[in-house]
Scaffold this motif. Structure first.
Motif, PDB file in Angstrom:
ATOM      1  N   SER A   1       0.817  -1.213   0.000  1.00 16.74           N
ATOM      2  CA  SER A   1       0.000   0.000   0.000  1.00 16.74           C
ATOM      3  C   SER A   1       0.855   1.270   0.000  1.00 16.74           C
ATOM      4  N   HIS A   2       2.037   1.209  -0.560  1.00  6.02           N
ATOM      5  CA  HIS A   2       2.936   2.361  -0.577  1.00  6.02           C
ATOM      6  C   HIS A   2       2.888   3.065  -1.926  1.00  6.02           C
ATOM      7  N   GLU A   3       3.201   4.366  -1.889  1.00  9.44           N
ATOM      8  CA  GLU A   3       3.244   5.184  -3.094  1.00  9.44           C
ATOM      9  C   GLU A   3       4.596   5.869  -3.202  1.00  9.44           C
ATOM     10  N   PHE A   4       5.051   6.076  -4.439  1.00 10.48           N
ATOM     11  CA  PHE A   4       6.315   6.722  -4.727  1.00 10.48           C
ATOM     12  C   PHE A   4       6.024   8.134  -5.209  1.00 10.48           C
ATOM     13  N   TRP A   5       6.472   9.138  -4.451  1.00  9.59           N
ATOM     14  CA  TRP A   5       6.301  10.545  -4.789  1.00  9.59           C
ATOM     15  C   TRP A   5       7.682  11.131  -5.044  1.00  9.59           C
TER      16      TRP A   5
END
Length: 68
Positions: free
Chosen positions: A26-30
């Motif tokens: 559930s991780h996002e790369f910004w």
């Protein structure tokens, strides 16, 4: 408790970060990308961010001095 995802994302967007892609789980790369499509800085943010300490750690690693 709503968590700290929205305040962290709001601060990242205000500093020029944008969503690049989903990561594992559930991780996002910004990241901050310059005109030549080079990445200057990045942050990985979990969608279920429930800890204030973790939220402030993500901001600190991203080079943002504000706290949640």
């Amino acid at each position: 408790m709503n968590g700290f995802y929205q305040p962290v994302i709001r601060l990242l967007k205000a500093r020029g970060y944008r969503f690049i892609r989903n990561c594992k789980g559930s991780h996002e790369f910004w990241a901050v990308v310059d005109d030549q499509k080079r990445m200057r800085a990045y942050a990985i943010v979990p969608r279920n961010l429930g800890s204030r300490d973790t939220a402030n750690g993500i901001l600190k690693n991203a080079g943002i001095k504000d706290k949640v």
